[in-house]
Scaffold this motif. Sequence first.
Motif, PDB file in Angstrom:
ATOM      1  N   ALA A  54       0.830  -1.209   0.000  1.00 51.15           N
ATOM      2  CA  ALA A  54       0.000   0.000   0.000  1.00 51.15           C
ATOM      3  C   ALA A  54       0.864   1.259   0.000  1.00 51.15           C
ATOM      4  O   ALA A  54       0.530   2.253  -0.650  1.00 51.15           O
ATOM      5  N   LEU A  55       1.996   1.214   0.700  1.00 49.47           N
ATOM      6  CA  LEU A  55       2.904   2.367   0.692  1.00 49.47           C
ATOM      7  C   LEU A  55       3.517   2.579  -0.694  1.00 49.47           C
ATOM      8  O   LEU A  55       3.709   3.716  -1.130  1.00 49.47           O
ATOM      9  N   ALA A  56       3.831   1.480  -1.379  1.00 50.29           N
ATOM     10  CA  ALA A  56       4.405   1.604  -2.719  1.00 50.29           C
ATOM     11  C   ALA A  56       3.384   2.176  -3.701  1.00 50.29           C
ATOM     12  O   ALA A  56       3.746   2.878  -4.656  1.00 50.29           O
ATOM     13  N   ALA A  57       2.099   1.891  -3.468  1.00 49.04           N
ATOM     14  CA  ALA A  57       1.057   2.377  -4.366  1.00 49.04           C
ATOM     15  C   ALA A  57       0.581   3.792  -4.013  1.00 49.04           C
ATOM     16  O   ALA A  57      -0.116   4.414  -4.810  1.00 49.04           O
ATOM     17  N   ALA A  58       0.971   4.297  -2.843  1.00 49.79           N
ATOM     18  CA  ALA A  58       0.523   5.633  -2.419  1.00 49.79           C
ATOM     19  C   ALA A  58       1.166   6.702  -3.302  1.00 49.79           C
ATOM     20  O   ALA A  58       2.329   6.597  -3.686  1.00 49.79           O
ATOM     21  N   ARG A  59       0.394   7.736  -3.628  1.00 48.35           N
ATOM     22  CA  ARG A  59       0.851   8.774  -4.550  1.00 48.35           C
ATOM     23  C   ARG A  59       1.059  10.129  -3.888  1.00 48.35           C
ATOM     24  O   ARG A  59       1.599  11.027  -4.499  1.00 48.35           O
ATOM     25  N   SER A  60       0.619  10.267  -2.645  1.00 48.10           N
ATOM     26  CA  SER A  60       0.773  11.570  -2.000  1.00 48.10           C
ATOM     27  C   SER A  60       1.183  11.366  -0.542  1.00 48.10           C
ATOM     28  O   SER A  60       0.981  10.281   0.025  1.00 48.10           O
ATOM     29  N   PRO A  61       1.772  12.369   0.068  1.00 48.38           N
ATOM     30  CA  PRO A  61       2.139  12.246   1.476  1.00 48.38           C
ATOM     31  C   PRO A  61       0.933  11.981   2.387  1.00 48.38           C
ATOM     32  O   PRO A  61       1.060  11.302   3.405  1.00 48.38           O
ATOM     33  N   THR A  62      -0.229  12.481   2.017  1.00 53.05           N
ATOM     34  CA  THR A  62      -1.437  12.239   2.816  1.00 53.05           C
ATOM     35  C   THR A  62      -1.798  10.761   2.805  1.00 53.05           C
ATOM     36  O   THR A  62      -2.158  10.191   3.842  1.00 53.05           O
ATOM     37  N   ALA A  66      -1.775   8.164   5.957  1.00 48.73           N
ATOM     38  CA  ALA A  66      -2.974   7.376   6.286  1.00 48.73           C
ATOM     39  C   ALA A  66      -2.640   5.886   6.380  1.00 48.73           C
ATOM     40  O   ALA A  66      -3.113   5.189   7.290  1.00 48.73           O
ATOM     41  N   VAL A  67      -1.803   5.389   5.457  1.00 51.24           N
ATOM     42  CA  VAL A  67      -1.414   3.967   5.481  1.00 51.24           C
ATOM     43  C   VAL A  67      -0.597   3.673   6.732  1.00 51.24           C
ATOM     44  O   VAL A  67      -0.805   2.663   7.420  1.00 51.24           O
ATOM     45  N   GLN A  68       0.352   4.551   7.063  1.00 51.11           N
ATOM     46  CA  GLN A  68       1.173   4.342   8.253  1.00 51.11           C
ATOM     47  C   GLN A  68       0.345   4.397   9.528  1.00 51.11           C
ATOM     48  O   GLN A  68       0.537   3.580  10.445  1.00 51.11           O
TER      49      GLN A  68
END
Length: 115
Positions: A54-62, A66-68
């Motif tokens: 999910a972190l690799a697929a995240a596109r923004s710091p927000t 949220a994932v963390q």
Amino acid sequence: MQRPPALPLGPAVLGFGTPLRRFGIASRAAQSLGIEYLDSFKKALDDLGATWGALAAARSPTEILAVQTAYLHRAGERAAARSAAAGDALLGLSGELLRPRAGSPAPAARPGPTR
């Protein structure tokens, strides 16, 4: 049905029954706690792998935040559940460990110091 021992046992040898029984109880407790912790560790590793994806697929710091945050929340819930399960297991098994064996004589009262 228990067989009588082949050789008569002296009082010194008979005293080993309680420590051996307690060692058996303690080893069962350690085994059950080890299984609980290994199961929790496997779940944590699976969750960590999914979180990395999910972190690799995240596109923004927000999204990363949220994932963390979701991962830390799940990890905290797992730790609390694991601690509660371990505490319950220890309470249940320590009661058996500390319970006197049926048929054992009650300890004699010791006289207090005289002055």
